[in-house]
Every structure is written in structure tokens, then in C-alpha cells.
Design an enzyme around this catalytic site. Structure first.
Site, mmCIF file in Angstrom:
data_model
loop_
_atom_site.group_PDB
_atom_site.id
_atom_site.type_symbol
_atom_site.label_atom_id
_atom_site.label_comp_id
_atom_site.label_asym_id
_atom_site.label_seq_id
_atom_site.Cartn_x
_atom_site.Cartn_y
_atom_site.Cartn_z
ATOM 1 N N ASP A 190 8.305 17.478 14.421
ATOM 2 C CA ASP A 190 7.271 16.484 14.741
ATOM 3 C C ASP A 190 5.902 17.078 14.432
ATOM 4 O O ASP A 190 5.342 17.829 15.223
ATOM 5 C CB ASP A 190 7.344 16.080 16.211
ATOM 6 C CG ASP A 190 6.398 14.930 16.549
ATOM 7 O OD1 ASP A 190 5.462 14.673 15.765
ATOM 8 O OD2 ASP A 190 6.592 14.294 17.602
ATOM 9 N N HIS A 195 -0.814 17.004 18.265
ATOM 10 C CA HIS A 195 -0.306 18.134 19.030
ATOM 11 C C HIS A 195 -0.832 19.481 18.524
ATOM 12 O O HIS A 195 -0.434 20.526 19.050
ATOM 13 C CB HIS A 195 1.219 18.132 18.996
ATOM 14 C CG HIS A 195 1.822 16.836 19.432
ATOM 15 N ND1 HIS A 195 1.728 16.368 20.725
ATOM 16 C CD2 HIS A 195 2.498 15.883 18.736
ATOM 17 C CE1 HIS A 195 2.348 15.197 20.817
ATOM 18 N NE2 HIS A 195 2.816 14.878 19.625
ATOM 19 N N ILE A 210 -2.142 17.736 22.989
ATOM 20 C CA ILE A 210 -1.167 17.567 24.063
ATOM 21 C C ILE A 210 0.212 18.045 23.619
ATOM 22 O O ILE A 210 0.502 18.167 22.434
ATOM 23 C CB ILE A 210 -1.091 16.101 24.535
ATOM 24 C CG1 ILE A 210 -0.651 15.188 23.380
ATOM 25 C CG2 ILE A 210 -2.419 15.656 25.118
ATOM 26 C CD1 ILE A 210 -0.407 13.753 23.792
ATOM 27 N N GLY A 213 6.018 14.799 24.010
ATOM 28 C CA GLY A 213 6.792 14.266 25.131
ATOM 29 C C GLY A 213 8.221 14.781 25.137
ATOM 30 O O GLY A 213 8.781 15.078 26.200
#
Length: 286
Positions: A190, A195, A210, A213
């Protein structure tokens, strides 16, 4: 605008995803495991010669992923407003430490919540071992297409939410994520700059990049098996949850659990901010 019939019938390519022991270790390092290199539990997923070495079950989330297909113009989706709402995984057989899995993705449902209220898109990915034909795992996701309601599609049935017990959790497990976790986890597939790139994160309204998830999901799955399965990570057979808030790398994820036999209800919160980041969780151990 969404064309319901076309999107439901959308064909996804069959993907043969080969991975090695190196990839298996990289996934575990991306969750933050290995920060305690003398801990046998960490070594079982980060050192190929360790006794009981194997692949973490949650690694199925990054195998055979068809990519961010919603960005394609023919989907009719406002991809900039799509959020990852829910995720589940079911292990039908142990995930090999290396090999090739063949995956097939399909859309299983589209719910029209109404004009200005968005749409829910349910998808499912089945993965089989190319060498044996064994069904290894099924991964399901719910995407919340915030900008795409009001297309005239069905209003249900909506997937039910797992109830949470009342009162204090029976067991809690704290896991501090490394500051660089997102930079490692992204190497499992990903590469969303949200990120990694501080400028992109700022544009999205975050003070810094961040954590993925699905990385937080992996941390919770590890925590559950450490707390309730005597550290046997392969005991995890099913996991489902809702994403409720992002985690910043370096924060401590506290997984709170209530056990009822083989079933575990759980949620996870960031200790430093006292914010629930995963909710309505259900795990099954075997």
C-alpha cells in the site's frame, strides 16, 4: 454516478501473487514486531530459523489485492471521497510461510444510502493455494463512498454491526507502534503517500502521516493471540472490525477484549489520545 448493474458485474483479473519468506518477515516488521528481538514470540514471525516460524494470518490482507480499482473512470465513483469502513478475514487453512496464492475479487453488494449520504460497497476476495488448490482465506471489505449516494440503488440489506459488551474489558494488551512503522508497512503493497509524505498528510487534514488501517488491524490480531491464545498467532481463524479513527506511528494501541469461548469481542484505542480506533470487533480462535 454509479451504474448499479455495471458495477455489480464488474470483472476483476485473477491475480497469482507469489511471496517469499522475506515478504512474510517484512509484513511482520511492518506491524512493529521485531522491536523486542530477544522475545521468542517476535522471532517466530521475524526470523526464518526460529522454532514455529510462520506467516501471520492477517497477512492475507496484503496478498492478491487488486489495487485501488475505484480510481478507474468507468466505475462512476468519486474516489477522492472513499473511506475504508470495515474489514474481515477468514482463514480456511493455515497461510503458508511462502508460496503463490491465486486471488479473485468480486463486488457482493452496493447500498444506496441516499443523496448526500453516500453509498456502501461490499467486496470479497477469495485466495487459493496455486500448488494444491486449497482455499486459504476469504477477505471482505466495506468501502464508504461518501460522494456517491442517490443513484437509485437498493437501500439494503446493510451488513449488521457486531455488538460490543458493556462494562470494562476482561483483558487488555498494549502494543507501542514504532515511529517508522508506516514506512515499513507500505512495502507490503500500500503505497498511498498519505502514510509517508508529510505534505500529503497535511492536505488531508492530518498533522503528520498516519498508520495504515490494515496495519492497526494486524496489531490488534497479534495482540489478541498474545493475550488469549498463549502467543499462538496461528490460532486466529476469523477477524472482523470497523475502522473508526486513524493511528499515528509511535502511538500505543491498546486492544481491549471480552472472551466467550472461542469468540472474542474487542476494540482498540490509542492510549495517548484515548481515542477508539477500531470498534465492533469479533475474532474467533481455534
Amino acid at each position: 454516478m454509479i451504474n448499479y448493474d455495471e458495477l455489480m458485474a464488474r470483472e476483476f483479473p485473477v491475480i497469482a501473487h507469489s511471496y517469499t519468506i522475506k515478504d512474510t518477515i517484512l509484513y511482520a516488521l511492518g506491524l512493529g514486531l521485531g522491536t523486542d528481538p530477544l522475545n521468542p514470540a517476535h522471532l517466530r514471525v521475524t526470523y526464518e530459523r526460529a522454532e514455529g516460524f510462520g506467516a501471520l494470518p492477517a497477512m492475507v490482507n496484503v496478498i492478491g489485492y487488486p489495487g485501488f480499482w475505484a480510481i478507474q473512470p468507468d466505475t462512476g465513483l468519486t474516489w477522492q471521497k472513499i473511506l475504508h469502513g470495515e474489514q474481515s478475514l477468514t482463514l480456511h487453512a493455515p497461510l503458508p510461510a511462502e508460496g503463490t496464492l491465486v486471488s479473485q475479487t468480486k463486488i457482493t453488494g452496493i447500498i444506496d444510502k441516499g443523496e448526500g449520504k453516500g453509498a456502501l460497497i461490499y467486496s470479497e476476495r477469495a485466495m487459493t493455494d496455486q500448488a494444491t488448490g486449497t482455499l486459504i482465506a476469504t477477505v471482505s471489505s466495506t468501502s464508504f463512498a461518501r460522494g456517491d449516494g442517490g443513484f437509485g440503488g437498493p437501500s439494503g440489506p446493510v451488513k449488521s454491526v457486531q455488538p460490543m459488551p458493556e462494562g470494562e474489558p476482561e483483558v487488555s494488551y498494549d502494543f507501542r507502534t514504532p515511529e517508522g512503522a508506516a514506512l515499513i508497512y507500505r512495502l507490503s503493497g500500500d503505497f498511498n503517500p498519505l502514510h509517508a509524505d508529510p505534505a500529503v498528510a497535511a492536505q488531508a487534514g492530518f498533522k503528520r502521516p498516519i498508520l495504515h488501517g490494515l496495519c492497526t488491524l494486524g496489531v490488534a490480531s497479534w495482540s489478541i493471540t498474545q493475550a488469549l491464545a498463549a502467543g499462538d498467532f496461528a490460532a486466529l481463524k476469523h477477524l472482523e472490525l470497523r475502522f473508526t479513527s486513524p493511528v499515528y506511528p509511535g502511538e500505543t494501541v491498546r486492544t481491549e477484549m471480552w472472551r466467550d469461548g472461542a469468540e472474542v469481542r474487542f476494540r482498540a484505542r490509542v492510549v495517548e489520545r484515548d481515542v477508539v480506533v477500531l470498534n465492533n470487533g469479533l475474532a474467533r480462535l481455534g
